[in-house]
Structures are given as structure tokens and as C-alpha cells.
Write a protein that holds these residues in place. Structure first.
Motif, PDB file in Angstrom:
ATOM      1  N   ASN A 230     -31.341 -17.460   1.142  1.00 49.68           N
ATOM      2  CA  ASN A 230     -30.125 -16.886   0.578  1.00 49.68           C
ATOM      3  C   ASN A 230     -29.863 -15.593   0.507  1.00 49.68           C
ATOM      4  O   ASN A 230     -28.951 -14.861   0.946  1.00 49.68           O
ATOM      5  N   VAL A 231     -31.350 -14.772   0.209  1.00 53.68           N
ATOM      6  CA  VAL A 231     -31.244 -13.199   0.025  1.00 53.68           C
ATOM      7  C   VAL A 231     -31.031 -12.876   1.552  1.00 53.68           C
ATOM      8  O   VAL A 231     -30.286 -11.895   1.858  1.00 53.68           O
ATOM      9  N   MET A 232     -31.557 -13.584   2.453  1.00 57.58           N
ATOM     10  CA  MET A 232     -31.793 -12.971   3.798  1.00 57.58           C
ATOM     11  C   MET A 232     -30.241 -13.158   4.388  1.00 57.58           C
ATOM     12  O   MET A 232     -29.648 -12.285   5.065  1.00 57.58           O
ATOM     13  N   LYS A 233     -29.754 -14.277   4.107  1.00 55.09           N
ATOM     14  CA  LYS A 233     -28.399 -14.808   4.685  1.00 55.09           C
ATOM     15  C   LYS A 233     -27.251 -13.607   4.258  1.00 55.09           C
ATOM     16  O   LYS A 233     -26.493 -13.020   4.905  1.00 55.09           O
ATOM     17  N   ARG A 234     -27.277 -13.355   2.967  1.00 56.23           N
ATOM     18  CA  ARG A 234     -26.173 -12.466   2.311  1.00 56.23           C
ATOM     19  C   ARG A 234     -26.596 -11.133   2.830  1.00 56.23           C
ATOM     20  O   ARG A 234     -25.602 -10.352   3.033  1.00 56.23           O
ATOM     21  N   CYS A 235     -27.918 -10.533   2.899  1.00 60.47           N
ATOM     22  CA  CYS A 235     -27.979  -9.388   3.339  1.00 60.47           C
ATOM     23  C   CYS A 235     -27.548  -8.920   4.834  1.00 60.47           C
ATOM     24  O   CYS A 235     -27.372  -7.904   5.172  1.00 60.47           O
ATOM     25  N   TRP A 236     -27.896  -9.767   5.588  1.00 62.94           N
ATOM     26  CA  TRP A 236     -27.553  -9.616   6.961  1.00 62.94           C
ATOM     27  C   TRP A 236     -26.005 -10.348   7.414  1.00 62.94           C
ATOM     28  O   TRP A 236     -25.866 -10.812   8.734  1.00 62.94           O
ATOM     29  N   ASP A 237     -25.118 -10.639   6.611  1.00 65.96           N
ATOM     30  CA  ASP A 237     -23.969 -10.717   6.816  1.00 65.96           C
ATOM     31  C   ASP A 237     -23.055 -10.102   7.710  1.00 65.96           C
ATOM     32  O   ASP A 237     -23.367  -8.839   7.654  1.00 65.96           O
ATOM     33  N   ALA A 238     -22.268 -10.585   8.745  1.00 61.98           N
ATOM     34  CA  ALA A 238     -21.736  -9.656   9.590  1.00 61.98           C
ATOM     35  C   ALA A 238     -20.807  -8.709   9.029  1.00 61.98           C
ATOM     36  O   ALA A 238     -20.382  -7.651   9.485  1.00 61.98           O
ATOM     37  N   ASN A 239     -20.069  -9.032   7.961  1.00 61.84           N
ATOM     38  CA  ASN A 239     -19.385  -8.242   7.065  1.00 61.84           C
ATOM     39  C   ASN A 239     -20.025  -7.389   6.089  1.00 61.84           C
ATOM     40  O   ASN A 239     -20.652  -7.893   5.223  1.00 61.84           O
ATOM     41  N   PRO A 240     -19.944  -6.056   6.268  1.00 64.24           N
ATOM     42  CA  PRO A 240     -20.877  -5.309   5.640  1.00 64.24           C
ATOM     43  C   PRO A 240     -20.349  -5.209   3.966  1.00 64.24           C
ATOM     44  O   PRO A 240     -21.252  -5.122   2.869  1.00 64.24           O
ATOM     45  N   ASP A 241     -18.847  -5.513   3.815  1.00 63.92           N
ATOM     46  CA  ASP A 241     -18.546  -5.534   2.219  1.00 63.92           C
ATOM     47  C   ASP A 241     -19.009  -6.933   1.644  1.00 63.92           C
ATOM     48  O   ASP A 241     -18.842  -6.641   0.487  1.00 63.92           O
ATOM     49  N   LYS A 242     -19.222  -7.874   2.586  1.00 64.12           N
ATOM     50  CA  LYS A 242     -19.930  -9.230   1.867  1.00 64.12           C
ATOM     51  C   LYS A 242     -21.323  -9.028   1.506  1.00 64.12           C
ATOM     52  O   LYS A 242     -21.923  -9.667   0.633  1.00 64.12           O
ATOM     53  N   ARG A 243     -22.070  -7.869   1.989  1.00 67.15           N
ATOM     54  CA  ARG A 243     -23.409  -7.724   1.624  1.00 67.15           C
ATOM     55  C   ARG A 243     -23.804  -7.059   0.321  1.00 67.15           C
ATOM     56  O   ARG A 243     -22.904  -6.181  -0.016  1.00 67.15           O
ATOM     57  N   PRO A 244     -24.754  -7.690  -0.345  1.00 66.23           N
ATOM     58  CA  PRO A 244     -24.904  -7.085  -1.854  1.00 66.23           C
ATOM     59  C   PRO A 244     -25.323  -5.815  -1.894  1.00 66.23           C
ATOM     60  O   PRO A 244     -25.850  -5.384  -0.766  1.00 66.23           O
ATOM     61  N   GLU A 245     -25.382  -5.168  -2.892  1.00 63.01           N
ATOM     62  CA  GLU A 245     -25.654  -3.702  -3.067  1.00 63.01           C
ATOM     63  C   GLU A 245     -27.410  -3.866  -3.647  1.00 63.01           C
ATOM     64  O   GLU A 245     -27.773  -5.000  -3.649  1.00 63.01           O
ATOM     65  N   MET A 246     -28.180  -2.987  -2.842  1.00 62.30           N
ATOM     66  CA  MET A 246     -29.419  -3.084  -3.355  1.00 62.30           C
ATOM     67  C   MET A 246     -30.023  -3.467  -4.495  1.00 62.30           C
ATOM     68  O   MET A 246     -31.157  -4.179  -4.842  1.00 62.30           O
ATOM     69  N   ASP A 247     -29.354  -2.942  -5.556  1.00 63.63           N
ATOM     70  CA  ASP A 247     -29.730  -3.298  -7.070  1.00 63.63           C
ATOM     71  C   ASP A 247     -29.559  -4.569  -7.246  1.00 63.63           C
ATOM     72  O   ASP A 247     -30.318  -5.511  -8.034  1.00 63.63           O
ATOM     73  N   ALA A 248     -28.657  -5.459  -6.524  1.00 65.11           N
ATOM     74  CA  ALA A 248     -28.231  -6.714  -6.755  1.00 65.11           C
ATOM     75  C   ALA A 248     -29.288  -7.687  -6.038  1.00 65.11           C
ATOM     76  O   ALA A 248     -29.690  -8.532  -6.431  1.00 65.11           O
ATOM     77  N   VAL A 249     -29.909  -7.043  -4.865  1.00 58.70           N
ATOM     78  CA  VAL A 249     -30.902  -7.809  -4.183  1.00 58.70           C
ATOM     79  C   VAL A 249     -32.285  -7.803  -4.905  1.00 58.70           C
ATOM     80  O   VAL A 249     -32.966  -8.674  -5.105  1.00 58.70           O
TER      81      VAL A 249
ATOM     82  N   VAL B  30     -28.933  -2.535   4.170  1.00 60.82           N
ATOM     83  CA  VAL B  30     -29.080  -3.803   3.417  1.00 60.82           C
ATOM     84  C   VAL B  30     -29.234  -5.038   4.608  1.00 60.82           C
ATOM     85  O   VAL B  30     -30.007  -5.671   4.418  1.00 60.82           O
ATOM     86  N   TYR B  31     -28.473  -4.622   5.622  1.00 60.47           N
ATOM     87  CA  TYR B  31     -28.721  -5.616   6.675  1.00 60.47           C
ATOM     88  C   TYR B  31     -30.125  -5.530   7.213  1.00 60.47           C
ATOM     89  O   TYR B  31     -30.792  -6.341   7.460  1.00 60.47           O
ATOM     90  N   SER B  32     -30.671  -4.414   7.565  1.00 59.46           N
ATOM     91  CA  SER B  32     -32.132  -4.075   7.913  1.00 59.46           C
ATOM     92  C   SER B  32     -32.978  -4.730   6.934  1.00 59.46           C
ATOM     93  O   SER B  32     -34.165  -5.124   7.298  1.00 59.46           O
ATOM     94  N   PHE B  33     -32.709  -4.501   5.695  1.00 55.99           N
ATOM     95  CA  PHE B  33     -33.686  -5.117   4.728  1.00 55.99           C
ATOM     96  C   PHE B  33     -33.787  -6.587   5.052  1.00 55.99           C
ATOM     97  O   PHE B  33     -34.979  -7.438   4.859  1.00 55.99           O
TER      98      PHE B  33
END
Length: 364
Positions: A311-330, A263-266
């Protein structure tokens, strides 16, 4: 190979010390059983049964090389009348690798094949077949027949004429892409990753170089060389696997990780698709590693980028993996974006440009 609590294969760890011994014992047993079967069929004249993913070498024609990598080359080819790409992997080249290393690479190759041949999605490159190189192969080329040594394996996949997404973005670096092109491309990648994650697969090397375009510019995920079935225990997935600039902080730091590293890499890929630029072009490996992990360095989002996409970029590359969305949410977030009013980047030579942030030296 061990299994996790839910029966998922844990293929993310390879014991180099014992793998060659295990492989030797396995091959010995397989050879004994095969020989016995051949004798039962009448004097050993029959062929062994192919795996369902194994190609028939007599149907393969290899053409010119189109790319070269660490372990081999990628060629154009034809398999059973279909245009294909053929990845030839040579692990024993010039005798530089030990038997244990070759055995480990074979195990990784087998994992790639076992992952890929089960996948079926419009945004994942179609796997056609492979050979694992247990014996010398005789494959036809444009210039006659080619004897391929037993240490060479090959993977055959659909040929995608559009080439790598990264190459396409570099070609559009100056003029940029229309917003109505950016979002569908991002959606292709997001849907492909969402599918992989639904199959418990972590790609681990998500980058625009590993995404290919077909003739309609549909994005397809490729290169499962480091893909792994997700471990049930995150502590079982560690180690720096991936490509500089796309790797999540937890991966760079050597911490346990899971599918959220994709998700981060995305998020980085999404920025790259929008900007048609490379993240951190002027920083060294150590500088990027330190800044991403310790200073929360991320690519600078242009002011003209619509907030819905930023907003999608920022949420995906959040430093905390638990705060990143699942890819289906993306996928759902991207599907909700309205592209009818524009929102793409404006080239430098046009008025109202918003690329000033690309003129200064980016870094920590």
C-alpha cells in the motif's frame, strides 16, 4: 539568484548567458575588496577569511579513488584526523567546456554546498566542508603533495564504510532481505527525505545508488548534486532531472513538479529494497518513459508482499502527485507496520516461493 514570495532562494534556474558575466563582476569586486583589506592589514600578507563551510587544505590527505563519475572522482581521505570521502569535481577537463558552462557548474556547486552544510540529521550524510577552487590548491596525498588546478573543486563528507545501498541490495539479490531488515532501511530513507522536505529541499535524484550505509547499516542520503531549494511556484521547477526508473511521470513528461517527485522515487526504492531487484531491467529509456507516463507502468509487486507495505508503494508512486502522501505520513505508515510475523521474500530455491513474477519478462 531570485527569491520566492516567502524568501526561499530560487536556485533551480541558472541563466547561462549572463552567469559568467555576473560571476566575473562578483569576482572582480571581491578581489578589489580583498586586496584593500590585505593592504589595511599590512602589505597584503594576511589570508582572506574562510567561509564557515570551507576546509583548510593543509588538514586534508587524499587517498585512493573509490568511485568515478561524470564530473570527477571520489576518494578515501583523512581530514583533521577523521576518515572522510573526498569528491573532486573537474569541470574544465581537456578544455571541453566553455567559461559559461564552467560558471554554471560552479553556481550549481555553490548551491550544493549551501544546501548541504546546513543539514544535520542521522539519515543524511554529514557534510564536513568544501573548497570552491578559486586558486590552485596544494593538497597532501599518500605519495606526496598534489597541486590541484583552480578549476577543480572538492567536497569533503563523512566516510561511510557500508558503501551504496544499491550494491548491498545487488549482493542480496538471490537470498533477499528479512522483513525486519527491509522496514528499518525504508524508514531510514523515509526519515531522511522527510527531514529534507521540512527544510524545503527537493533531492530530485532519489535512488538506491545515492543512499549510503554506515557500519551499523543505517541508511544515509547522499549526493546533493541536483538538490534544489523548492520553488514557491511549481512552474519554476521543470526539466528531466533524475535517473531512469526512478523519475516521476511529471518529471519524465517535462511538466512542473515539486517535492512529490521524491515521494514517487521513494516508492520505487521501497520496492527495490523489498525485492532486491532492479526496476525495468529490460526496457530502454524511451520504452520506460512512454510506459510510465502513458501506460502507468510500475514495478510488479510480488504476491508475498504484505499489503501494509504494498500500500505504501502504490500510494507513493501514484500518477497524480497530489495523491501521493507527504514523507512524514510515509514515515508514520512504515512505523505502523508489524515485522514480527515476517513477510519478506523467499528465495527461488526454497519451497513456497513467490518470485514467479520475476521469471517472466516484465514490460508494458
Amino acid at each position: 539568484m531570485k527569491e520566492g514570495g516567502d524568501g526561499f532562494v530560487r536556485a533551480d534556474q541558472i541563466d547561462l548567458k549572463s552567469l559568467d558575466e555576473q560571476l566575473e563582476r562578483h569576482l572582480s569586486r571581491a578581489w578589489t575588496m580583498e586586496k584593500k583589506k590585505e593592504e589595511e592589514r599590512g602589505g597584503g600578507r594576511g589570508e582572506r577569511q574562510r567561509e564557515d563551510w570551507e576546509i583548510d587544505p593543509s588538514k586534508l590527505v587524499i587517498k585512493g579513488a573509490i568511485a568515478r563519475g561524470t564530473f570527477g572522482t571520489v576518494h578515501r581521505g583523512v581530514y583533521d584526523g577523521q576518515d572522510v570521502a573526498v569528491k573532486l569535481l573537474d569541470w574544465g577537463e581537456e578544455g571541453n567546456r566553455t567559461e559559461a558552462e564552467i560558471a554554471a557548474l560552479r553556481a550549481a556547486f555553490s548551491q550544493e554546498v549551501s544546501v548541504w552544510h546546513k543539514l544535520d540529521h542521522p539519515n543524511v550524510t554529514k557534510f564536513i566542508g568544501a573548497t570552491i577552487g578559486g586558486r590552485d590548491l596544494n593538497i597532501q596525498t599518500e605519495n606526496g603533495h598534489l597541486g590541484i588546478p583552480s578549476n577543480v573543486c572538492c567536497v569533503v563528507v563523512e566516510y561511510l564504510p557500508g558503501g551504496a545501498l544499491k550494491t548491498f541490495l545487488i549482493k542480496n539479490r538471490r537470498r533477499k532481505l528479512a522483513f525486519k531488515v527491509v522496514v528499518p532501511m525504508a524508514l531510514d530513507l523515509a526519515r531522511g527525505l522527510s527531514y529534507l522536505h521540512s527544510k524545503k529541499i527537493v533531492h530530485r535524484d532519489v535512488k538506491t545508488e545515492n543512499m549510503l550505509l554506515d557500519k551499523t547499516r543505517t541508511v544515509k542520503i547522499a549526493d546533493f548534486g541536483v538538490a534544489r531549494v523548492e520553488a514557491q511556484n511549481p512552474n519554476d521547477m521543470t526539466g528531466e532531472t533524475g535517473t531512469l526508473g526512478y523519475m516521476a511521470p511529471e518529471v519524465l513528461n517535462g511538466d512542473p513538479y515539486n517535492r512529490k517527485c521524491d515521494v514517487y522515487s521513494f516508492g520505487i526504492c521501497l520496492w527495490e529494497i523489498y525485492c532486491c531487484d532492479m526496476p525495468y531491467p529490460d526496457l530502454s529509456f524511451s520504452e520506460v518513459t512512454s510506459a510510465v507516463v502513458r501506460q502507468n507502468l510500475r514495478p510488479e509487486i510480488p504476491r508475498c508482499c504484505p499489503s501494509s507495505l504494498a500500500n505504501v508503494m502504490k500510494r507513493c508512486w501514484d500518477a497524480n502527485p497530489d495523491k501521493r502522501p507527504e514523507m512524514d505520513a510515509v514515515v508514520a505508515m512504515l512505523e505502523a507496520i508489524d515485522t514480527s510475523k515476517g513477510g519478506g521474500m523467499i528465495p527461488l530455491d526454497q519451497p513456497q516461493g513467490c518470485l514467479s513474477c520475476f521469471r517472466k519478462n516484465r514490460g508494458p
